[in-house]
Design a protein around this motif. Structure first.
Motif, short mmCIF file in Angstrom:
data_model
loop_
_atom_site.label_atom_id
_atom_site.label_comp_id
_atom_site.label_asym_id
_atom_site.label_seq_id
_atom_site.Cartn_x
_atom_site.Cartn_y
_atom_site.Cartn_z
N SER A 94 52.90 10.75 53.00
CA SER A 94 52.58 11.86 53.90
C SER A 94 53.81 12.69 54.24
CB SER A 94 51.94 11.34 55.19
OG SER A 94 50.67 10.79 54.89
N SER A 95 54.96 12.03 54.37
CA SER A 95 56.13 12.86 54.70
C SER A 95 56.60 13.68 53.52
CB SER A 95 57.27 12.05 55.33
OG SER A 95 57.44 10.84 54.71
N ARG A 96 56.39 13.21 52.29
CA ARG A 96 56.70 14.06 51.12
C ARG A 96 55.81 15.32 51.16
NH1 ARG A 96 61.29 13.38 47.95
NH2 ARG A 96 60.17 14.31 46.20
N VAL A 97 54.55 15.14 51.54
CA VAL A 97 53.67 16.30 51.65
C VAL A 97 54.15 17.24 52.77
CG1 VAL A 97 51.31 17.07 52.15
CG2 VAL A 97 51.69 15.05 50.71
N MET A 98 54.54 16.67 53.91
CA MET A 98 55.03 17.49 55.03
C MET A 98 56.31 18.23 54.70
SD MET A 98 54.35 14.70 58.02
CE MET A 98 55.20 15.55 59.34
N VAL A 99 57.17 17.61 53.88
CA VAL A 99 58.46 18.20 53.51
C VAL A 99 58.28 19.28 52.44
CG1 VAL A 99 60.59 17.62 52.25
CG2 VAL A 99 59.94 16.33 54.29
N GLY A 100 57.38 19.08 51.51
CA GLY A 100 57.15 20.07 50.45
C GLY A 100 58.00 19.83 49.23
N ALA A 101 57.76 20.61 48.19
CA ALA A 101 58.42 20.42 46.90
C ALA A 101 59.93 20.58 47.01
CB ALA A 101 57.88 21.43 45.89
N THR A 102 60.66 19.89 46.11
CA THR A 102 62.13 19.96 46.07
C THR A 102 62.60 21.41 46.03
OG1 THR A 102 62.12 17.87 44.86
CG2 THR A 102 64.16 19.17 44.79
N ASN A 103 61.98 22.21 45.17
CA ASN A 103 62.30 23.63 45.10
C ASN A 103 61.45 24.39 46.12
OD1 ASN A 103 62.69 26.30 44.52
ND2 ASN A 103 62.58 26.03 42.29
N PRO A 104 62.08 24.95 47.14
CA PRO A 104 61.31 25.60 48.21
C PRO A 104 60.38 26.70 47.71
CG PRO A 104 63.59 25.32 48.88
CD PRO A 104 63.52 24.93 47.43
N ALA A 105 60.70 27.27 46.54
CA ALA A 105 59.83 28.31 45.99
C ALA A 105 58.44 27.74 45.68
CB ALA A 105 60.45 28.90 44.73
N ALA A 106 58.37 26.44 45.45
CA ALA A 106 57.10 25.78 45.14
C ALA A 106 56.52 25.04 46.36
CB ALA A 106 57.30 24.80 43.98
N ALA A 107 57.18 25.16 47.50
CA ALA A 107 56.72 24.45 48.70
C ALA A 107 55.81 25.37 49.51
CB ALA A 107 57.91 24.00 49.53
N PRO A 108 54.57 24.97 49.77
CA PRO A 108 53.66 25.83 50.50
C PRO A 108 54.10 26.07 51.95
CG PRO A 108 52.51 23.89 49.59
CD PRO A 108 53.97 23.68 49.37
N ALA A 109 53.70 27.22 52.50
CA ALA A 109 53.87 27.45 53.93
C ALA A 109 53.20 26.30 54.68
CB ALA A 109 53.23 28.78 54.31
N GLY A 110 53.79 25.90 55.78
CA GLY A 110 53.27 24.75 56.51
C GLY A 110 54.09 23.50 56.25
N THR A 111 54.83 23.50 55.14
CA THR A 111 55.75 22.39 54.89
C THR A 111 57.12 22.77 55.45
OG1 THR A 111 56.47 23.22 52.72
CG2 THR A 111 54.52 21.79 52.76
N VAL A 112 57.96 21.77 55.68
CA VAL A 112 59.30 22.05 56.23
C VAL A 112 60.06 22.98 55.29
CG1 VAL A 112 61.50 21.04 56.93
CG2 VAL A 112 59.37 19.84 57.46
N ARG A 113 60.09 22.61 54.00
CA ARG A 113 60.84 23.45 53.06
C ARG A 113 60.18 24.82 52.87
NH1 ARG A 113 61.97 18.38 48.96
NH2 ARG A 113 64.01 17.76 49.77
N GLY A 114 58.86 24.85 52.86
CA GLY A 114 58.14 26.11 52.69
C GLY A 114 58.30 27.04 53.88
#
Ligand code: GDP
Ligand code: MG
Length: 161
Positions: A94-114
């Motif tokens: 669940s925290s990997r989902v909350m953090v988002g993809a390694t590359n922020p360009a691929a991390a959805p809004a709502g994730t920490v990285r996104g």
């Protein structure tokens, strides 16, 4: 859905989350902690430190041969990090989902990285990527006595057991 041998939800699962130097400099520590608290996870360890290259080499042992490793070291030692252990049902995944993809360009809004980052070289936060990785990283960053066993009064509201 992971359960323990008794068939009950495994709430003892733990993961290592770190706010990287850019996240600390940008005063994002509180917002990141808040997301894990509001999800229902339990904080069992927390500290701030300046990371050594030695600790980093162990933490990122699978990446030391990568072409970006020296810039990763420069980034991760550029200032203090805040490292935490969070506990709760399915916390690693669940925290990997909350953090988002390694590359922020691929991390959805709502994730920490996104929500807070633009580029893979400044992606604000670390989260363990597997149960085995989490166990290894927690042992690397924390001494046993630094982790606190405590009962969270609302635990039965966020999980079956
Ligand atoms: P994570 O588990 O999502 O953090 O990703 P990895 O374990 O694959 O990589 C660890 C960290 O190395 C990432 O979070 C980034 O900070 C950094 N990193 C990964 N790939 C690159 C890259 O291509 N360039 C740079 N500069 N850093 C990278
Ligand atoms: Mg990783």
């Amino acid at each position: 859905f992971r359960t323990n041998s008794a068939g009950l939800a495994d709430v003892k699962e733990r993961t290592l989350i770190a706010v990287k130097p850019d996240g600390v400099q940008r005063r994002l520590v509180g917002q990141i902690i808040r997301r894990f608290e509001q999800r229902g996870f339990k904080l069992v360890g927390l500290k701030m430190l300046q990371v050594s290259e030695g600790l980093l080499a162990q933490h990122y042992c699978q990446l030391t041969q990568k072409p970006f490793y020296s810039s990763l070291v420069e980034y991760m030692t550029s200032g203090p990090v805040v490292v935490m252990v969070w506990e709760g049902h399915n916390v690693v995944q669940s925290s990997r989902v909350m953090v988002g993809a390694t590359n922020p360009a691929a991390a959805p809004a709502g994730t920490v990285r996104g929500d807070f980052s633009l580029h893979v070289s400044r992606n604000v936060v670390h989260a363990s990527d597997s149960l085995e990785g989490a166990q290894r990283e927690i042992q690397l960053w924390f001494q046993g006595k630094e982790l606190v066993e405590w009962d969270c009064w609302d635990q039965t509201l966020t999980c079956e057991k």
